[in-house]
Design an enzyme around this catalytic site. Sequence first.
Site, PDB file in Angstrom:
ATOM      1  N   PRO A  10       0.782  -1.222   0.000  1.00 22.34           N
ATOM      2  CA  PRO A  10       0.000   0.000   0.000  1.00 22.34           C
ATOM      3  C   PRO A  10       0.821   1.283   0.000  1.00 22.34           C
ATOM      4  O   PRO A  10       1.831   1.384   0.686  1.00 22.34           O
ATOM      5  CB  PRO A  10      -0.840  -0.083   1.276  1.00 22.34           C
ATOM      6  CG  PRO A  10      -0.489  -1.327   1.958  1.00 22.34           C
ATOM      7  CD  PRO A  10       0.496  -2.079   1.141  1.00 22.34           C
ATOM      8  N   ASN A  11       0.327   2.204  -0.798  1.00 21.80           N
ATOM      9  CA  ASN A  11       0.827   3.570  -0.893  1.00 21.80           C
ATOM     10  C   ASN A  11       2.190   3.711  -1.562  1.00 21.80           C
ATOM     11  O   ASN A  11       2.661   4.827  -1.744  1.00 21.80           O
ATOM     12  CB  ASN A  11       0.834   4.255   0.475  1.00 21.80           C
ATOM     13  CG  ASN A  11      -0.550   4.333   1.066  1.00 21.80           C
ATOM     14  OD1 ASN A  11      -1.481   4.757   0.393  1.00 21.80           O
ATOM     15  ND2 ASN A  11      -0.699   3.892   2.305  1.00 21.80           N
ATOM     16  N   ARG A  18       4.137  11.199  -1.762  1.00 22.37           N
ATOM     17  CA  ARG A  18       3.757  11.011  -0.363  1.00 22.37           C
ATOM     18  C   ARG A  18       4.953  11.267   0.552  1.00 22.37           C
ATOM     19  O   ARG A  18       5.985  10.594   0.435  1.00 22.37           O
ATOM     20  CB  ARG A  18       3.259   9.583  -0.152  1.00 22.37           C
ATOM     21  CG  ARG A  18       2.929   9.274   1.287  1.00 22.37           C
ATOM     22  CD  ARG A  18       2.600   7.803   1.481  1.00 22.37           C
ATOM     23  NE  ARG A  18       2.416   7.516   2.885  1.00 22.37           N
ATOM     24  CZ  ARG A  18       2.835   6.406   3.472  1.00 22.37           C
ATOM     25  NH1 ARG A  18       3.410   5.459   2.775  1.00 22.37           N
ATOM     26  NH2 ARG A  18       2.634   6.228   4.761  1.00 22.37           N
ATOM     27  N   TYR A  23      10.217   9.662   2.396  1.00 20.64           N
ATOM     28  CA  TYR A  23      10.408   8.651   1.352  1.00 20.64           C
ATOM     29  C   TYR A  23      11.205   9.137   0.156  1.00 20.64           C
ATOM     30  O   TYR A  23      11.537   8.344  -0.730  1.00 20.64           O
ATOM     31  CB  TYR A  23       9.047   8.127   0.881  1.00 20.64           C
ATOM     32  CG  TYR A  23       8.287   7.436   1.986  1.00 20.64           C
ATOM     33  CD1 TYR A  23       8.647   6.160   2.415  1.00 20.64           C
ATOM     34  CD2 TYR A  23       7.223   8.064   2.624  1.00 20.64           C
ATOM     35  CE1 TYR A  23       7.963   5.528   3.440  1.00 20.64           C
ATOM     36  CE2 TYR A  23       6.530   7.440   3.644  1.00 20.64           C
ATOM     37  CZ  TYR A  23       6.903   6.177   4.052  1.00 20.64           C
ATOM     38  OH  TYR A  23       6.227   5.556   5.057  1.00 20.64           O
ATOM     39  N   ASN A  76       7.920  -5.523  -0.295  1.00 19.39           N
ATOM     40  CA  ASN A  76       7.727  -4.414   0.633  1.00 19.39           C
ATOM     41  C   ASN A  76       6.238  -4.382   0.951  1.00 19.39           C
ATOM     42  O   ASN A  76       5.446  -3.871   0.176  1.00 19.39           O
ATOM     43  CB  ASN A  76       8.174  -3.082   0.023  1.00 19.39           C
ATOM     44  CG  ASN A  76       8.057  -1.936   1.004  1.00 19.39           C
ATOM     45  OD1 ASN A  76       7.314  -2.013   1.980  1.00 19.39           O
ATOM     46  ND2 ASN A  76       8.773  -0.859   0.750  1.00 19.39           N
ATOM     47  N   ALA A  79       2.373  -0.896   5.058  1.00 16.93           N
ATOM     48  CA  ALA A  79       1.736  -0.931   6.380  1.00 16.93           C
ATOM     49  C   ALA A  79       1.274  -2.326   6.787  1.00 16.93           C
ATOM     50  O   ALA A  79       1.133  -2.604   7.978  1.00 16.93           O
ATOM     51  CB  ALA A  79       0.560   0.043   6.423  1.00 16.93           C
ATOM     52  N   GLU A 100      12.217  -9.378   2.611  1.00 16.78           N
ATOM     53  CA  GLU A 100      11.414  -8.211   2.987  1.00 16.78           C
ATOM     54  C   GLU A 100      12.278  -6.957   2.967  1.00 16.78           C
ATOM     55  O   GLU A 100      13.386  -6.942   3.515  1.00 16.78           O
ATOM     56  CB  GLU A 100      10.834  -8.414   4.388  1.00 16.78           C
ATOM     57  CG  GLU A 100       9.952  -7.287   4.852  1.00 16.78           C
ATOM     58  CD  GLU A 100       9.436  -7.475   6.274  1.00 16.78           C
ATOM     59  OE1 GLU A 100       8.817  -6.530   6.771  1.00 16.78           O
ATOM     60  OE2 GLU A 100       9.643  -8.542   6.880  1.00 16.78           O
ATOM     61  N   HIS A 102      12.202  -2.447   3.233  1.00 13.69           N
ATOM     62  CA  HIS A 102      11.513  -1.203   3.580  1.00 13.69           C
ATOM     63  C   HIS A 102      12.434  -0.042   3.258  1.00 13.69           C
ATOM     64  O   HIS A 102      13.639  -0.114   3.533  1.00 13.69           O
ATOM     65  CB  HIS A 102      11.132  -1.171   5.062  1.00 13.69           C
ATOM     66  CG  HIS A 102      10.152  -2.225   5.419  1.00 13.69           C
ATOM     67  ND1 HIS A 102       8.804  -2.099   5.168  1.00 13.69           N
ATOM     68  CD2 HIS A 102      10.332  -3.461   5.960  1.00 13.69           C
ATOM     69  CE1 HIS A 102       8.197  -3.204   5.546  1.00 13.69           C
ATOM     70  NE2 HIS A 102       9.098  -4.053   6.024  1.00 13.69           N
ATOM     71  N   ARG A 109      10.954   4.708  13.647  1.00 11.52           N
ATOM     72  CA  ARG A 109       9.772   5.528  13.368  1.00 11.52           C
ATOM     73  C   ARG A 109       8.753   5.374  14.499  1.00 11.52           C
ATOM     74  O   ARG A 109       9.104   5.034  15.625  1.00 11.52           O
ATOM     75  CB  ARG A 109       9.207   5.139  12.007  1.00 11.52           C
ATOM     76  CG  ARG A 109      10.219   5.493  10.888  1.00 11.52           C
ATOM     77  CD  ARG A 109       9.686   5.396   9.519  1.00 11.52           C
ATOM     78  NE  ARG A 109       8.518   6.265   9.340  1.00 11.52           N
ATOM     79  CZ  ARG A 109       7.654   6.097   8.355  1.00 11.52           C
ATOM     80  NH1 ARG A 109       7.812   5.128   7.478  1.00 11.52           N
ATOM     81  NH2 ARG A 109       6.625   6.911   8.235  1.00 11.52           N
TER      82      ARG A 109
END
Length: 162
Positions: A10-11, A18, A23, A76, A79, A100, A102, A109
């Site tokens: 997502p996103n 964003r 990012y 990735n 969320a 995985e 990120h 964070r």
Amino acid sequence: MKSVWVINGPNLNLLGKREPEIYGQKTLADLESLLRKKAEEHGIRLVFRQSNHEGQIIDWLHEANGDKTALGIILNPGAFTHYSYAIFDAVKAIEVPVFEVHLTNIFAREPFRSRSVIAPAAAGHICGAGFYGYELALQFFIDLRKRRGENGKAGEDPEKNQ
């Protein structure tokens, strides 16, 4: 030709727009271009996917597992990282290794982001390295192919070439 699937959650379609202070300015298309160059140098085909829907990501994990040419999956989960036991179960259930990644350091964070429920099922985990994390994950699969003797001499040790 061997393949590596790159599945983004997502996103990630909003990269470059964003929260650029977190990012960065580069887009998902920039990431795909960067990875394609590296993959082509090593004779690897990349399959890119992005979805904002958990079930679609699970379907692609299953599809990649059925791809006889698949070396692995760079995932990735966005969320979904922090709460998707369904994606965890899918990663655990398939035979194709999943790495995985990120873009940001999820451990530095917000507190809710400091846990990955996916990581225990993954072959590896990189966070906080931006686009370079994806390159490292791709290199993992390039080296895996060499270790399996699927490129170059059988049993070639990729560490000897570094």
